[in-house]
Design a protein around this motif. Structure first.
Motif, mmCIF file in Angstrom:
data_model
loop_
_atom_site.group_PDB
_atom_site.id
_atom_site.type_symbol
_atom_site.label_atom_id
_atom_site.label_comp_id
_atom_site.label_asym_id
_atom_site.label_seq_id
_atom_site.Cartn_x
_atom_site.Cartn_y
_atom_site.Cartn_z
ATOM 1 N N TYR A 120 91.480 61.030 0.401
ATOM 2 C CA TYR A 120 91.787 61.804 1.600
ATOM 3 C C TYR A 120 92.495 60.920 2.622
ATOM 4 C CZ TYR A 120 89.039 65.956 0.336
ATOM 5 O OH TYR A 120 88.581 67.104 -0.284
ATOM 6 N N ASP A 121 93.351 61.540 3.427
ATOM 7 C CA ASP A 121 94.059 60.828 4.499
ATOM 8 C C ASP A 121 93.171 60.855 5.739
ATOM 9 O OD1 ASP A 121 95.854 59.642 6.195
ATOM 10 O OD2 ASP A 121 97.198 61.389 6.349
ATOM 11 N N ASN A 175 79.336 56.368 5.702
ATOM 12 C CA ASN A 175 79.161 56.773 4.303
ATOM 13 C C ASN A 175 80.149 57.872 3.923
ATOM 14 O OD1 ASN A 175 77.076 54.966 3.884
ATOM 15 N ND2 ASN A 175 75.464 56.444 4.345
ATOM 16 N N ALA A 176 80.383 58.790 4.865
ATOM 17 C CA ALA A 176 81.332 59.868 4.602
ATOM 18 C C ALA A 176 82.748 59.315 4.438
ATOM 19 C CB ALA A 176 81.289 60.881 5.745
ATOM 20 N N TRP A 177 83.092 58.367 5.275
ATOM 21 C CA TRP A 177 84.422 57.738 5.201
ATOM 22 C C TRP A 177 84.621 57.098 3.820
ATOM 23 C CZ3 TRP A 177 88.368 57.132 8.982
ATOM 24 C CH2 TRP A 177 89.394 56.258 8.631
ATOM 25 N N LEU A 188 85.670 69.693 0.572
ATOM 26 C CA LEU A 188 85.301 68.468 1.297
ATOM 27 C C LEU A 188 83.818 68.474 1.633
ATOM 28 C CD1 LEU A 188 87.266 66.726 4.100
ATOM 29 C CD2 LEU A 188 84.896 67.359 4.501
ATOM 30 N N ALA A 189 83.314 69.620 2.085
ATOM 31 C CA ALA A 189 81.904 69.712 2.446
ATOM 32 C C ALA A 189 81.001 69.490 1.242
ATOM 33 C CB ALA A 189 81.620 71.076 3.079
ATOM 34 N N VAL A 190 81.397 70.001 0.093
ATOM 35 C CA VAL A 190 80.612 69.820 -1.125
ATOM 36 C C VAL A 190 80.568 68.347 -1.529
ATOM 37 C CG1 VAL A 190 80.566 70.272 -3.616
ATOM 38 C CG2 VAL A 190 80.917 72.148 -2.004
ATOM 39 N N MET A 196 94.863 67.203 6.010
ATOM 40 C CA MET A 196 94.774 67.936 4.750
ATOM 41 C C MET A 196 95.534 69.242 4.856
ATOM 42 S SD MET A 196 90.725 68.889 5.129
ATOM 43 C CE MET A 196 90.625 69.718 3.563
ATOM 44 N N ALA A 197 95.958 69.741 3.716
ATOM 45 C CA ALA A 197 96.729 70.979 3.685
ATOM 46 C C ALA A 197 95.839 72.181 3.988
ATOM 47 C CB ALA A 197 97.383 71.148 2.319
ATOM 48 N N ASP A 198 96.437 73.205 4.569
ATOM 49 C CA ASP A 198 95.724 74.438 4.869
ATOM 50 C C ASP A 198 95.711 75.303 3.609
ATOM 51 O OD1 ASP A 198 94.546 76.629 5.950
ATOM 52 O OD2 ASP A 198 96.218 77.204 7.248
ATOM 53 N N GLU A 199 94.752 75.026 2.759
ATOM 54 C CA GLU A 199 94.656 75.715 1.485
ATOM 55 C C GLU A 199 93.286 76.368 1.342
ATOM 56 O OE1 GLU A 199 97.539 72.641 -1.045
ATOM 57 O OE2 GLU A 199 95.350 72.599 -1.297
#
Length: 365
Positions: free
Chosen positions: A360-361, A350-352, A311-313, A301-304
């Motif tokens: 997401y990559d 489940n997260a995957w 992602l955590a949310v 993922m990009a550093d943004e």
């Protein structure tokens, strides 16, 4: 087992996990426990795992159908003579030690072969103590059972049933064979991991670049070097003969590799990696081993700003707990930029699936 009475001498990571598994499957069972740290036993009692907190080895053991020796390896044998006067007819003594020859020889000296069956649940963690025990720790892990020459078929079957009841995969084995096998697949890797870490420590420069860059493959294969030094000292000392034999074979193989690298024998090196890859890929993914599994994957993922919190949310909205999350600075083995670890395989899966929906990559472990 129907409402058995079971005693635990020692209630750490493994003993606590077994007790929790038994209590889950047999909630009416009576579990009593003794260890030096009484505060941990009181915690287990508060949680409903331990019914009786013992002050020592005594009369209470006379009602026990099964007694687990879960103290450190070097202490388990000392408890045999203390327990002996309080054994009721038909009771079984077992242990959970990572080495078996020492305890079996002590059992023979004590004249307890008729009521002892060794055990080794092949699961664990870098963390120790009852506070880190889990009802799931032993699920799908091999539970090695080592009978004596006088063990009856009923006794062995009883221990097999106990292993199955807590979700393990019981495997009956001769105790001497067990110690040779574990010397190669469990004890040697801990020595190798620790020696590799110390090699890097001693070879590092003043800027500590090796330590700074030690992520990816190096960090993964040396993870077990974080294990308890006290425990592994005891294991090595109680299985020194087998470990010496395996270690000599390993040193010989390293010397062979050194010679072909100096000779620039590319064919040998290719075959080294090819045969190890093929054999490694044949290992079962169903059964866990003595080292706790890492449940993680990485994400590109990009550093943004806000990328990690977003992602955590997403995961939190589905009730998926993360055990650890961090930037992966060394990605030479194809890992993603963000490493996300979970407490168990179900949460990881489940997260995957959830992150896939958001495109997401993802890169598997």
């Amino acid at each position: 087992m129907s409402e058995p009475s079971i005693a635990f001498i020692g209630l750490g990571l493994i003993g606590g996990s077994i007790a929790k598994g038994i209590k889950r499957e047999h909630p009416k069972s009576k579990i009593m426990a003794y260890m030096r740290s009484k505060s941990k036993l009181l915690k287990a009692q508060e949680e409903g795992i331990v019914d009786v907190v013992l002050d020592g080895i005594g009369e209470e053991l006379k009602e026990c159908d099964l007694i687990f020796l879960c103290a450190p390896v070097e202490y388990n044998a000392n408890y045999l003579e203390q327990i002996k006067p309080y054994l009721k007819p038909g009771a079984i003594i077992t242990d959970v030690g990572s080495t078996k020859t020492d305890i079996h020889e002590a059992v023979i000296r004590a004249g307890l072969e008729h009521c002892f069956i060794g055990g080794h649940p092949m699961a664990g963690s870098e963390k120790t103590g009852y506070e880190n025990s889990s009802v799931h720790l032993l699920e799908n892990a091999y539970y090695i059972i080592t009978p004596t020459a006088l063990s009856s078929e009923d006794q062995v079957n009883h221990m097999v049933d106990i292993g199955k009841s807590i979700g393990s995969i019981p495997l009956v084995m001769d105790y001497k064979e067990h110690d040779f096998v574990t010397a190669a697949i469990s004890h040697l890797p801990h020595i190798v991991a620790s020696s590799m870490v110390n090699l890097v420590k001693d070879s590092d420069n003043n800027q500590e670049l090796m330590r700074r860059l030690s992520a990816g493959g190096f960090k993964d294969i040396t993870r077990i070097a974080s294990s308890s030094p006290e425990m592994w000292e005891q294991i090595c000392m109680t299985n020194s003969n087998n470990l010496s034999l395996i270690l000599k074979r390993y040193i010989d193989s390293l010397n062979d590799i050194l010679k072909v690298i100096e000779a620039k024998d590319n064919q040998y090196i290719y075959q080294l990696f090819e045969t190890s890859r093929d054999y490694r890929n044949s290992f079962s993914e169903k059964a866990t081993g003595p080292i706790e599994s890492d449940y993680f994957f990485t994400v590109n993922m990009a550093d943004e700003v806000g990328a990690i919190s977003t992602l955590a949310v997403i995961l939190a909205s589905k009730g998926i707990s993360i055990s650890n999350i961090g930037i992966n600075h060394n990605r030479e083995h194809g890992e993603g930029t963000l490493r996300i670890a979970f407490y168990d395989k179900e949460a990881m899966d489940n997260a995957w699936k959830q992150l896939e929906k958001y495109h997401y990559d993802l890169i598997p472990n």
